[in-house]
Scaffold this motif. Structure first.
Motif, PDB file in Angstrom:
ATOM      1  N   ALA A 125      34.622  47.957  29.506  1.00  0.00           N
ATOM      2  CA  ALA A 125      35.635  49.298  29.938  1.00  0.00           C
ATOM      3  C   ALA A 125      36.621  48.392  31.284  1.00  0.00           C
ATOM      4  CB  ALA A 125      34.844  50.477  30.654  1.00  0.00           C
ATOM      5  N   TYR A 126      35.875  47.910  32.251  1.00  0.00           N
ATOM      6  CA  TYR A 126      35.850  47.700  33.369  1.00  0.00           C
ATOM      7  C   TYR A 126      37.518  46.484  32.725  1.00  0.00           C
ATOM      8  CZ  TYR A 126      37.453  45.182  37.550  1.00  0.00           C
ATOM      9  OH  TYR A 126      38.214  44.883  39.255  1.00  0.00           O
ATOM     10  N   THR A 127      37.347  45.431  32.204  1.00  0.00           N
ATOM     11  CA  THR A 127      38.449  44.041  31.859  1.00  0.00           C
ATOM     12  C   THR A 127      39.876  45.129  30.826  1.00  0.00           C
ATOM     13  OG1 THR A 127      36.467  43.330  31.495  1.00  0.00           O
ATOM     14  CG2 THR A 127      38.727  41.932  30.285  1.00  0.00           C
ATOM     15  N   ALA A 128      38.893  46.556  29.825  1.00  0.00           N
ATOM     16  CA  ALA A 128      40.890  46.590  29.353  1.00  0.00           C
ATOM     17  C   ALA A 128      41.340  47.599  29.921  1.00  0.00           C
ATOM     18  CB  ALA A 128      40.181  47.565  27.991  1.00  0.00           C
ATOM     19  N   GLY A 129      40.432  48.263  30.693  1.00  0.00           N
ATOM     20  CA  GLY A 129      41.534  49.810  31.921  1.00  0.00           C
ATOM     21  C   GLY A 129      41.731  48.696  32.926  1.00  0.00           C
ATOM     22  N   MET A 130      41.542  47.845  33.630  1.00  0.00           N
ATOM     23  CA  MET A 130      41.768  46.774  34.697  1.00  0.00           C
ATOM     24  C   MET A 130      43.240  45.885  34.192  1.00  0.00           C
ATOM     25  SD  MET A 130      40.744  48.232  37.562  1.00  0.00           S
ATOM     26  CE  MET A 130      41.583  47.616  38.488  1.00  0.00           C
ATOM     27  N   ALA A 131      42.916  45.285  33.609  1.00  0.00           N
ATOM     28  CA  ALA A 131      43.962  44.862  32.669  1.00  0.00           C
ATOM     29  C   ALA A 131      45.297  45.452  31.804  1.00  0.00           C
ATOM     30  CB  ALA A 131      43.875  44.089  30.805  1.00  0.00           C
ATOM     31  N   ALA A 132      44.962  46.891  31.401  1.00  0.00           N
ATOM     32  CA  ALA A 132      45.626  47.837  31.417  1.00  0.00           C
ATOM     33  C   ALA A 132      46.923  48.128  32.690  1.00  0.00           C
ATOM     34  CB  ALA A 132      45.600  48.799  30.076  1.00  0.00           C
ATOM     35  N   PHE A 133      46.097  48.500  33.186  1.00  0.00           N
ATOM     36  CA  PHE A 133      47.269  49.113  34.444  1.00  0.00           C
ATOM     37  C   PHE A 133      47.455  47.623  35.164  1.00  0.00           C
ATOM     38  CE2 PHE A 133      45.923  50.666  38.956  1.00  0.00           C
ATOM     39  CZ  PHE A 133      47.468  51.511  39.126  1.00  0.00           C
ATOM     40  N   THR A 134      47.258  46.997  35.238  1.00  0.00           N
ATOM     41  CA  THR A 134      47.667  45.263  35.864  1.00  0.00           C
ATOM     42  C   THR A 134      48.449  44.900  35.174  1.00  0.00           C
ATOM     43  OG1 THR A 134      45.549  44.336  36.370  1.00  0.00           O
ATOM     44  CG2 THR A 134      47.577  43.051  36.286  1.00  0.00           C
ATOM     45  N   LEU A 135      49.128  44.827  33.712  1.00  0.00           N
ATOM     46  CA  LEU A 135      50.405  45.327  33.287  1.00  0.00           C
ATOM     47  C   LEU A 135      51.111  46.203  32.911  1.00  0.00           C
ATOM     48  CD1 LEU A 135      48.818  44.054  29.063  1.00  0.00           C
ATOM     49  CD2 LEU A 135      49.791  42.772  30.975  1.00  0.00           C
TER      50      LEU A 135
END
Length: 404
Positions: free
Chosen positions: A382-392
């Motif tokens: 959840a952290y990796t996917a959610g934060m990576a999507a937000f960063t993109l």
């Protein structure tokens, strides 16, 4: 109104040590500050029973340490400019050693949490003093690149070797010996360097917080600091959950867990060796873009492993090798991206960069670990996917904004 003032230091002495001698003074404090986190990981699953508390409370002993390492720069950076590097180093090392000894003697859960916070405060002070001294002495000398690369290389090896050392110490001597293994070297080094580490600060400068607003209004600062927090947070959530997933659920021994954990750190070290050429080709935005995409792929594999496979090296560690590549591609450029506008106030910008990153990692990372359960891969996914999507999304917004 800025309100700057400069006061000459009182008879500063030249730092005349050879590079090996300087490293002998600097490196132990650099290593101990990081080791305070990593050497402790193998006994994390056992700590709720030892302290008669919950895994969530034990998680605070990781979270608060991580946050304080970043937030401490805001506190100790200005203090070291005002009072000097030497008192900050000695105060930090003394606090680190004393609380390490105290941690070895207590089984009170909340006292343990408090002592870990103070231990991290000491670690932050040591790091600030070490890197401020390096900046004072080597900023205009050709040895600067060598000493920075050596100190950073040492920090890269700590996550690989620290858990192994912790597992061996705990197996042979018990969990209390882990904290003695932190306190004793800190105290010995404190005594050893006392007559040798003279003050290196040349001027004393104090700036009001007005400069902070300039940094915090920068879209570049926020986008690339967010990317840094995404990358480092993925590793933080990994080491927060890995002991419970691999030791509790996959039945790894503490030593077996430590070797498995070390392979992820070694993957990061290996990637660092060839990342420079890729970063030169892709530039800052391109490197962050690719880093986030690799992290998203890693998160997907972790989620599939949690659904279809039992907890194992292959379902949990192997995807983290891929994540390690994304972490390196991202962290190699985020400081340049976040700080590119602030060459005249680099100290303030650097302190805020690390402080904001540590708050992102500590607050959001801890939230997913507690909210989704620290004994599965779901917090990491959840952290990796959610934060990576937000960063993109932030990166695309920043890029389109700059093209207008």
């Amino acid at each position: 109104m800025r309100g700057d003032f400069i006061v000459p230091a009182q008879n500063p002495r030249l730092w005349t040590y050879s590079l090996p001698a300087a490293l002998l003074l600097l490196a132990p404090f650099n290593i101990l500050a990081s080791l305070g986190m990593d050497i402790y990981l193998p006994i994390v699953p056992a700590m709720p029973g030892i302290l008669a508390t919950t895994p969530e409370v034990v998680q605070l002993t990781l979270t608060l340490y991580m946050i304080m390492l970043g937030v401490g720069q805001i506190l100790f950076g200005p203090l070291s400019d005002r009072f000097g590097r030497r008192p900050i180093l000695f105060g930090g090392a003394l606090a680190f050693a004393a609380t390490s000894f105290a941690l070895a003697t207590t089984t009170s859960a909340w006292l343990f949490v408090l002592l870990r916070l103070v231990q991290a405060t000491g670690a932050a002070a040591m790091l600030v003093a070490v890197f401020a001294t390096v900046r004072d002495v080597y900023a205009e000398r050709p040895e600067s690149a060598v000493i920075y690369s050596l100190l950073n290389a040492m920090l890269a090896f700590v996550p690989a070797l620290g858990p192994i050392a912790g597992a061996l110490i705990a197996s042979a001597l018990g969990w209390r010996a882990i904290f003695l293994a932190l306190g004793i070297p800190a105290f010995i080094m404190l005594v050893f360097v006392l007559p040798k580490w003279h003050e290196t600060r040349q001027i004393r400068t104090q700036t009001s917080r007005a400069g902070f607003g300039t940094v915090l209004r920068s879209p570049n600062f926020w986008t690339y600091t967010l990317a840094f927090g995404t990358a480092m947070g993925s590793f933080f959530v990994f080491f927060s959950t890995a002991p419970r997933v691999l030791i509790d659920r996959a039945s790894f021994s503490e030593l077996g867990f430590s070797f498995a954990f070390a392979t992820v750190a070694l993957s990061m070290i290996a990637t660092t060796r060839f990342a420079k050429s890729f970063v030169a080709r892709w530039g800052v935005p391109g490197s962050v873009l690719r880093g986030m995409l690799v992290l998203l792929l890693s998160a997907g594999l972790l989620g599939l492993g949690e659904i279809f496979l039992p907890p194992s090296f292959w379902s949990f560690i192997l995807p983290m090798w891929l994540a390690a590549v994304g972490i390196v591609f991202t962290t190699a450029v985020t400081a340049n991206g976040a700080l590119q506008e602030f060459s005249e106030m680099a100290g303030t910008a650097v302190a805020l960069h690390f402080c904001v990153q540590s708050l992102i990692v500590g607050v959001i990372g801890t939230g997913v670990v507690i909210g989704l359960g620290g004994d599965t891969a779901w917090p990491l996914t959840a952290y990796t996917a959610g934060m990576a999507a937000f960063t993109l999304a932030s990166l695309f917004w920043l890029t389109s904004r700059q093209r207008r």
